[in-house]
Each structure stands twice: as C-alpha cells, then as structure tokens.
Design an enzyme around this catalytic site. Structure first.
Site, short mmCIF file in Angstrom:
data_model
loop_
_atom_site.label_atom_id
_atom_site.label_comp_id
_atom_site.label_asym_id
_atom_site.label_seq_id
_atom_site.Cartn_x
_atom_site.Cartn_y
_atom_site.Cartn_z
N ALA A 9 -4.95 3.52 12.91
CA ALA A 9 -5.08 4.57 11.91
C ALA A 9 -3.93 5.55 12.04
O ALA A 9 -3.51 5.87 13.15
CB ALA A 9 -6.40 5.30 12.09
N GLY A 12 1.50 5.01 10.37
CA GLY A 12 2.67 4.90 9.51
C GLY A 12 2.84 3.50 8.93
O GLY A 12 3.88 3.18 8.36
N SER A 14 1.37 2.01 6.32
CA SER A 14 1.45 1.93 4.85
C SER A 14 2.84 2.27 4.34
O SER A 14 3.37 1.59 3.46
CB SER A 14 0.44 2.88 4.20
OG SER A 14 -0.86 2.49 4.53
N ALA A 32 -5.01 -2.80 -4.78
CA ALA A 32 -5.82 -1.75 -4.15
C ALA A 32 -7.22 -2.28 -3.91
O ALA A 32 -7.80 -2.93 -4.77
CB ALA A 32 -5.86 -0.52 -5.06
N THR A 33 -7.76 -2.01 -2.73
CA THR A 33 -9.04 -2.61 -2.35
C THR A 33 -10.15 -1.60 -2.12
O THR A 33 -11.31 -1.96 -2.01
CB THR A 33 -8.86 -3.41 -1.04
OG1 THR A 33 -8.34 -2.53 -0.05
CG2 THR A 33 -7.91 -4.57 -1.23
N HIS A 48 -2.42 7.89 -1.01
CA HIS A 48 -1.65 6.66 -1.18
C HIS A 48 -1.02 6.58 -2.58
O HIS A 48 0.10 6.10 -2.71
CB HIS A 48 -2.53 5.44 -0.91
CG HIS A 48 -2.71 5.18 0.55
ND1 HIS A 48 -2.29 4.03 1.16
CD2 HIS A 48 -3.24 5.95 1.53
CE1 HIS A 48 -2.57 4.11 2.46
NE2 HIS A 48 -3.16 5.25 2.71
N ARG A 49 -1.74 7.08 -3.58
CA ARG A 49 -1.17 7.09 -4.94
C ARG A 49 0.09 7.95 -4.97
O ARG A 49 1.10 7.58 -5.57
CB ARG A 49 -2.17 7.66 -5.94
CG ARG A 49 -3.12 6.60 -6.42
CD ARG A 49 -3.92 7.07 -7.64
NE ARG A 49 -4.96 6.10 -7.90
CZ ARG A 49 -6.22 6.40 -8.16
NH1 ARG A 49 -6.60 7.67 -8.22
NH2 ARG A 49 -7.09 5.46 -8.37
N ARG A 52 3.01 6.25 -3.42
CA ARG A 52 3.55 5.15 -4.23
C ARG A 52 4.23 5.61 -5.50
O ARG A 52 5.00 4.86 -6.09
CB ARG A 52 2.41 4.22 -4.68
CG ARG A 52 1.86 3.32 -3.65
CD ARG A 52 1.15 2.15 -4.28
NE ARG A 52 0.16 2.44 -5.29
CZ ARG A 52 -1.09 2.81 -5.08
NH1 ARG A 52 -1.51 2.98 -3.86
NH2 ARG A 52 -1.91 3.02 -6.08
#
Lengths: 178, 131
Positions: A9, A12, A14, A32-33, A48-49, A52
């Site tokens: 966790a 880094g 991602s 995306a899950t 995360h959005r 990205r």
C-alpha cells in the site's frame, strides 16, 4: 506484452504503472475495478482519477468477469488496476467466481492479451504481515497469491515498486517502451 | 539524505550504524523523542532518525502543508539518514486509523526516496541499493 507491477500500500506502484502504460502506446485504456461503496473508496477513486487526468486514458469499468470484456485493439496499452481488487470482488460480490477466482481473472488477462493489447497489471503485495485471522482472509490470500504467481509466470516483466522505485524481478519493462 | 527501508526486525538499524558510522547519540528514536501536539520535531542535533513510521504514529494536529515542509527539510539535509519500516505489505487494516497510518508512512517514504541521494532496502540484514 504483459507486465506485472507489484507493491505494498502507498508504495508508488500506481504512478509507476501509469507511466509504463503511457510509454507503451499512444492509445491507452484504463480498466477500473473498484466499486465506490463509501466515502473512503470514493476518495481513492478520485485520487487515481486526478493522477490519470490529461494522460489520455479511456476508462473502462469492470468489477467482475474480466473474460467477458471485449477490448481488442492491437497496439494499444491497457492498465488493469488492480488484480487485488478484482480478487476481492470475485470472492465477495454476487455473481463472482468464488473459489475459481484466480483462474477466472487469469482467463480474463489472457483474453485481453489475445486482443492485441500491451497489458500492465497492478497487484498488491499483502503477504508480509503474518497469518490471516478468518477463512475469508485466508481465501483472499490464497487466490491473490495464486493469481500473482500465474501472472508473473506468463509476464514479460515483473516489477516490484518500493518507495516509488522499481526493483526488477523478471525482464525490464522499459525495454518494451516506444 | 539517505533512506533505509525494509520489513520490521530485518537489521536496518544495525546495517545503517555500520554503513554511516552512526553513534548512539546521533540517532533520534522515532518511538522516544519528545513530541508536542501540533509541532514537528526539530532533528538538527541528530545525524539520523530511526523509526520514522513510529514517529508518524505519535504525531498529531499537523496539517498537510506542515508535513510537506518538514519532509522537504529532512530530504534536503545532506548525509542525514532516515530509517523506516515498510508497513504496506499486509492485508488492508480493518480500522481506519491503521489504513491512514500506512498511507501516511508509504507516501512519506515515496517523497523522501524521490529526493534521496541513496535508498537501500534491507532484507535479512542484507542491504540492496535501489537508488
């Protein structure tokens, strides 16, 4: 091309995986899950959005049944984030694969590769904190451990991310970048 | 700044003492040094901090900007050694505080590592330089 990006966790992983997917192709998908079921998962998804944003990813949401996702696009890259969430979904959501979780997700990964995608799979290292307390936790560790091994065996590169830094266990992902 | 990470009880401190010639009095112990609510400790008299993850768990009332500035300051100290447990490699903690704590620790390490002159990961007493 299949790459597995592993880490704990907040390691880094991602950021690293995103950068890799960006370098692999100008056409990019993000699978995306995570299902937003509370404020905390909502915050994670938003973080995360934001990460990205502006990187040209087409987002596809898929919480279950990866093998049923038709995303054939030879030469494009796809970032699957993440295998560990998919395992939790398949084990706990109605209609999930249950005890066939690892095999079902691996079949989905093979399906995506057959569609010509360069695939970057993010997964979690959750195996460093001792024994699991409940049968559900044991099942989760078993299925995710199995799946990580199966992906790693099929992968061209396996990268562990620690403090944002890559540790190469198999191949070198950057060799596949354009 | 140099960063030394690894699982608990892997010999990180013993390795760092040898590698950087650190004497006892030069190492701030994250579990012991005095902390005041709302403040971040001044480590000017030390050459190293061991147990960053323990120090993070003891601090309270510090806002995100305060954090960022403190980490920047640590990261910019030439030769300073930070030792921290890797705490992210388990199942997601059931309690919210546990989740926040490992998030904080992991992000702090990513931040320090990005600016570090060198980063080592110690496994069974053996250090692997990863930067």
């Amino acid at each position: 091309m299949l790459a597995l990006v592993l880490g704990g966790a907040a390691s880094g992983k991602s950021e690293y995986a995103e950068q890799l997917a960006v370098s692999l192709s100008p056409r990019r998908y993000y699978i995306a899950t995570m299902q937003a079921d509370d404020a905390e998962s909502e915050r994670r998804i938003n973080r995360h959005r934001q990460m990205r944003a502006g990187k040209g990813f087409n987002t596809v949401e898929r919480a279950l049944d990866l093998a049923g996702l038709d995303l054939a696009d030879p030469g494009a890259s796809a970032l699957l984030e993440c295998a560990s969430t998919l395992v939790g979904n398949e084990l706990s959501l109605p209609g999930g694969a249950g005890e066939n979780t690892a095999a079902a997700i691996m079949a989905g990964i093979e399906h995506l590769l057959a569609g010509g995608l360069d695939l970057v799979v993010v997964s979690n290292d959750v195996f460093g904190a001792g024994a699991a307390a409940t049968p559900e936790m044991r099942a989760y560790l078993r299925e995710l451990g199995r799946l990580n091994c199966q992906i790693a065996a099929a992968a061209d590169c396996v990268v562990e991310v620690c403090c944002g830094l890559p540790i190469y266990h198999k191949g070198k992902a950057e060799d596949f970048c354009r | 700044m140099y960063l030394v990470v690894g699982g608990a009880n892997q010999g990180k401190l013993a390795w760092a003492r040898r590698q950087f010639n650190l004497a006892d009095g030069e190492i701030a112990d994250g579990a012991q040094i005095d902390v005041t609510p709302g403040e971040l400790p001044d480590l000017a008299e030390y050459r190293a901090l061991c147990g960053l993850h323990l120090l993070l768990a003891r601090l309270s009332g510090v806002d995100a900007d305060g954090w960022a500035a403190w980490l920047e300051h640590l990261a910019a100290r030439p030769g300073f050694v930070v030792i921290c447990d890797e705490v992210g490699a388990g199942l997601v903690p059931i309690d919210r505080a546990g989740r926040e704590q490992r998030e904080l620790t992991g992000r702090a390490c990513c931040r320090l590592a990005a600016q570090a002159e060198g980063v080592w990961r110690v496994f069974c007493g053996i250090a692997q330089q990863i930067k």
